[in-house]
Design a protein around this motif. Structure first.
Motif, PDB file in Angstrom:
ATOM      1  N   THR A 157      12.688  47.183 -24.540  1.00  0.00           N
ATOM      2  CA  THR A 157      13.870  47.507 -23.750  1.00  0.00           C
ATOM      3  C   THR A 157      13.944  49.014 -23.522  1.00  0.00           C
ATOM      4  O   THR A 157      13.726  49.795 -24.440  1.00  0.00           O
ATOM      5  CB  THR A 157      15.140  47.021 -24.475  1.00  0.00           C
ATOM      6  OG1 THR A 157      15.028  45.602 -24.656  1.00  0.00           O
ATOM      7  CG2 THR A 157      16.393  47.338 -23.689  1.00  0.00           C
ATOM      8  N   ASP A 158      14.234  49.419 -22.301  1.00  0.00           N
ATOM      9  CA  ASP A 158      14.382  50.818 -21.885  1.00  0.00           C
ATOM     10  C   ASP A 158      13.049  51.567 -21.842  1.00  0.00           C
ATOM     11  O   ASP A 158      13.011  52.785 -21.814  1.00  0.00           O
ATOM     12  CB  ASP A 158      15.397  51.554 -22.769  1.00  0.00           C
ATOM     13  CG  ASP A 158      15.903  52.844 -22.140  1.00  0.00           C
ATOM     14  OD1 ASP A 158      15.964  52.929 -20.905  1.00  0.00           O
ATOM     15  OD2 ASP A 158      16.234  53.775 -22.901  1.00  0.00           O
ATOM     16  N   HIS A 159      11.935  50.856 -21.813  1.00  0.00           N
ATOM     17  CA  HIS A 159      10.611  51.457 -21.685  1.00  0.00           C
ATOM     18  C   HIS A 159      10.036  51.087 -20.325  1.00  0.00           C
ATOM     19  O   HIS A 159      10.498  50.145 -19.675  1.00  0.00           O
ATOM     20  CB  HIS A 159       9.669  50.973 -22.784  1.00  0.00           C
ATOM     21  CG  HIS A 159       9.960  51.566 -24.121  1.00  0.00           C
ATOM     22  ND1 HIS A 159      11.081  51.258 -24.845  1.00  0.00           N
ATOM     23  CD2 HIS A 159       9.271  52.461 -24.863  1.00  0.00           C
ATOM     24  CE1 HIS A 159      11.065  51.928 -25.991  1.00  0.00           C
ATOM     25  NE2 HIS A 159       9.980  52.671 -26.024  1.00  0.00           N
ATOM     26  N   GLY A 160       9.009  51.814 -19.935  1.00  0.00           N
ATOM     27  CA  GLY A 160       8.409  51.528 -18.646  1.00  0.00           C
ATOM     28  C   GLY A 160       6.973  51.993 -18.552  1.00  0.00           C
ATOM     29  O   GLY A 160       6.385  52.504 -19.509  1.00  0.00           O
ATOM     30  N   LEU A 161       6.434  51.797 -17.358  1.00  0.00           N
ATOM     31  CA  LEU A 161       5.104  52.268 -16.996  1.00  0.00           C
ATOM     32  C   LEU A 161       5.210  53.013 -15.681  1.00  0.00           C
ATOM     33  O   LEU A 161       5.922  52.585 -14.766  1.00  0.00           O
ATOM     34  CB  LEU A 161       4.136  51.100 -16.768  1.00  0.00           C
ATOM     35  CG  LEU A 161       3.804  50.157 -17.887  1.00  0.00           C
ATOM     36  CD1 LEU A 161       2.913  49.029 -17.360  1.00  0.00           C
ATOM     37  CD2 LEU A 161       3.111  50.885 -19.017  1.00  0.00           C
ATOM     38  N   ARG A 162       4.493  54.105 -15.581  1.00  0.00           N
ATOM     39  CA  ARG A 162       4.331  54.797 -14.303  1.00  0.00           C
ATOM     40  C   ARG A 162       2.919  54.490 -13.827  1.00  0.00           C
ATOM     41  O   ARG A 162       1.939  54.822 -14.510  1.00  0.00           O
ATOM     42  CB  ARG A 162       4.544  56.291 -14.476  1.00  0.00           C
ATOM     43  CG  ARG A 162       4.397  57.063 -13.180  1.00  0.00           C
ATOM     44  CD  ARG A 162       4.775  58.500 -13.393  1.00  0.00           C
ATOM     45  NE  ARG A 162       4.523  59.269 -12.197  1.00  0.00           N
ATOM     46  CZ  ARG A 162       5.044  60.451 -11.971  1.00  0.00           C
ATOM     47  NH1 ARG A 162       5.834  61.012 -12.882  1.00  0.00           N
ATOM     48  NH2 ARG A 162       4.773  61.101 -10.872  1.00  0.00           N
ATOM     49  N   ILE A 163       2.834  53.845 -12.682  1.00  0.00           N
ATOM     50  CA  ILE A 163       1.554  53.398 -12.139  1.00  0.00           C
ATOM     51  C   ILE A 163       1.263  54.213 -10.883  1.00  0.00           C
ATOM     52  O   ILE A 163       2.029  54.163  -9.924  1.00  0.00           O
ATOM     53  CB  ILE A 163       1.602  51.893 -11.790  1.00  0.00           C
ATOM     54  CG1 ILE A 163       2.021  51.068 -13.010  1.00  0.00           C
ATOM     55  CG2 ILE A 163       0.270  51.436 -11.215  1.00  0.00           C
ATOM     56  CD1 ILE A 163       2.495  49.662 -12.677  1.00  0.00           C
ATOM     57  N   GLU A 164       0.180  54.982 -10.912  1.00  0.00           N
ATOM     58  CA  GLU A 164      -0.272  55.760  -9.752  1.00  0.00           C
ATOM     59  C   GLU A 164      -1.489  55.040  -9.196  1.00  0.00           C
ATOM     60  O   GLU A 164      -2.448  54.779  -9.921  1.00  0.00           O
ATOM     61  CB  GLU A 164      -0.661  57.178 -10.163  1.00  0.00           C
ATOM     62  CG  GLU A 164       0.417  57.943 -10.905  1.00  0.00           C
ATOM     63  CD  GLU A 164       1.447  58.579  -9.993  1.00  0.00           C
ATOM     64  OE1 GLU A 164       1.219  58.626  -8.762  1.00  0.00           O
ATOM     65  OE2 GLU A 164       2.474  59.022 -10.509  1.00  0.00           O
ATOM     66  N   ARG A 165      -1.442  54.725  -7.902  1.00  0.00           N
ATOM     67  CA  ARG A 165      -2.490  53.877  -7.360  1.00  0.00           C
ATOM     68  C   ARG A 165      -2.780  54.211  -5.910  1.00  0.00           C
ATOM     69  O   ARG A 165      -1.865  54.446  -5.126  1.00  0.00           O
ATOM     70  CB  ARG A 165      -2.038  52.411  -7.467  1.00  0.00           C
ATOM     71  CG  ARG A 165      -2.956  51.403  -6.875  1.00  0.00           C
ATOM     72  CD  ARG A 165      -4.159  51.178  -7.741  1.00  0.00           C
ATOM     73  NE  ARG A 165      -4.946  50.092  -7.182  1.00  0.00           N
ATOM     74  CZ  ARG A 165      -6.240  49.991  -7.328  1.00  0.00           C
ATOM     75  NH1 ARG A 165      -6.902  50.866  -8.016  1.00  0.00           N
ATOM     76  NH2 ARG A 165      -6.885  48.989  -6.796  1.00  0.00           N
ATOM     77  N   ASP A 166      -4.073  54.239  -5.564  1.00  0.00           N
ATOM     78  CA  ASP A 166      -4.511  54.253  -4.170  1.00  0.00           C
ATOM     79  C   ASP A 166      -5.023  52.855  -3.880  1.00  0.00           C
ATOM     80  O   ASP A 166      -5.876  52.346  -4.595  1.00  0.00           O
ATOM     81  CB  ASP A 166      -5.639  55.267  -3.952  1.00  0.00           C
ATOM     82  CG  ASP A 166      -5.147  56.698  -4.019  1.00  0.00           C
ATOM     83  OD1 ASP A 166      -3.998  56.943  -3.623  1.00  0.00           O
ATOM     84  OD2 ASP A 166      -5.918  57.558  -4.475  1.00  0.00           O
ATOM     85  N   GLY A 167      -4.477  52.220  -2.869  1.00  0.00           N
ATOM     86  CA  GLY A 167      -4.895  50.864  -2.538  1.00  0.00           C
ATOM     87  C   GLY A 167      -3.900  49.844  -3.052  1.00  0.00           C
ATOM     88  O   GLY A 167      -2.886  50.175  -3.661  1.00  0.00           O
ATOM     89  N   LEU A 168      -4.206  48.579  -2.805  1.00  0.00           N
ATOM     90  CA  LEU A 168      -3.315  47.491  -3.191  1.00  0.00           C
ATOM     91  C   LEU A 168      -3.525  47.115  -4.655  1.00  0.00           C
ATOM     92  O   LEU A 168      -4.640  47.142  -5.163  1.00  0.00           O
ATOM     93  CB  LEU A 168      -3.558  46.271  -2.312  1.00  0.00           C
ATOM     94  CG  LEU A 168      -3.286  46.455  -0.819  1.00  0.00           C
ATOM     95  CD1 LEU A 168      -3.612  45.173  -0.065  1.00  0.00           C
ATOM     96  CD2 LEU A 168      -1.855  46.870  -0.573  1.00  0.00           C
TER      97      LEU A 168
END
Length: 184
Positions: A157-168
């Protein structure tokens, strides 16, 4: 693709521009001109005016409590139902009304000259395809699991991921409920 874990020990508390409360900034990007975008969680304990964010688009979703209504000069924006994102322009004059006590919201605010922003709700068993850009997968109210291209990530709870992506990229809700913010 780059994936970075977001942990509450690194979040920063920031006063509202209008002084009426505080936001917990989960992820923020700035440049020489100021904010490009910001993603955060905000308690709204009393009705009152929203801060002016002229030039920015805002997406907001109630994650705790219910009964939030945003009064504008053109009518009301109904945010009474939790986990139903709403979008509005940052320069819209808004005064909040609380019909059933305090609420907590997640906000994504983006400079419309530089980025496009959106928040979607990802339920267990559902897939979403996201394009190039930055995506924040956030577990606001319960533990959750998200699969990113078939790799599972457990989120407290209250955690996340930062996803950096080129493309689908395919993301799948494996357990719980996740907010998926996209900045493109």
């Amino acid at each position: 693709m780059t994936i970075t874990r977001l942990d509450p020990t690194h979040y920063v508390t920031t006063p509202w521009k209008n002084g009426g409360g505080v936001t917990v900034d989960i992820a923020v990007v700035t440049d020489k001109d100021g904010d490009v975008w910001r993603f955060g969680r905000t308690p709204i304990a009393a009705p009152g005016p929203f801060s002016d964010y002229t030039g920015f688009d805002r997406v907001q979703v109630v994650v705790a409590g219910s009964g939030l209504v945003l009064k504008t000069p053109d009518g009301e924006i109904d945010v009474r139902e939790p986990f139903r994102p709403v979008r509005f322009a940052g320069e819209t004059p808004i005064v909040s009304r609380l019909e059933a006590g305090p609420v907590e919201v997640v906000n994504l605010i983006g400079n419309r000259a530089k980025v496009r922003v959106d928040i979607r709700v990802l339920e267990a068993g559902r897939d979403l395809i996201v394009g190039s850009g930055t995506h924040i997968a956030y577990a606001p109210g319960e533990t959750a699991t998200i699969d990113v291209q078939d790799t599972p990530y457990d989120l407290a709870t209250d955690h996340g991921l930062r996803i950096e992506r080129d493309g689908l990229t395919v993301v799948t809700g494996a357990a719980g409920r996740i907010l998926l913010a996209s900045i493109i």
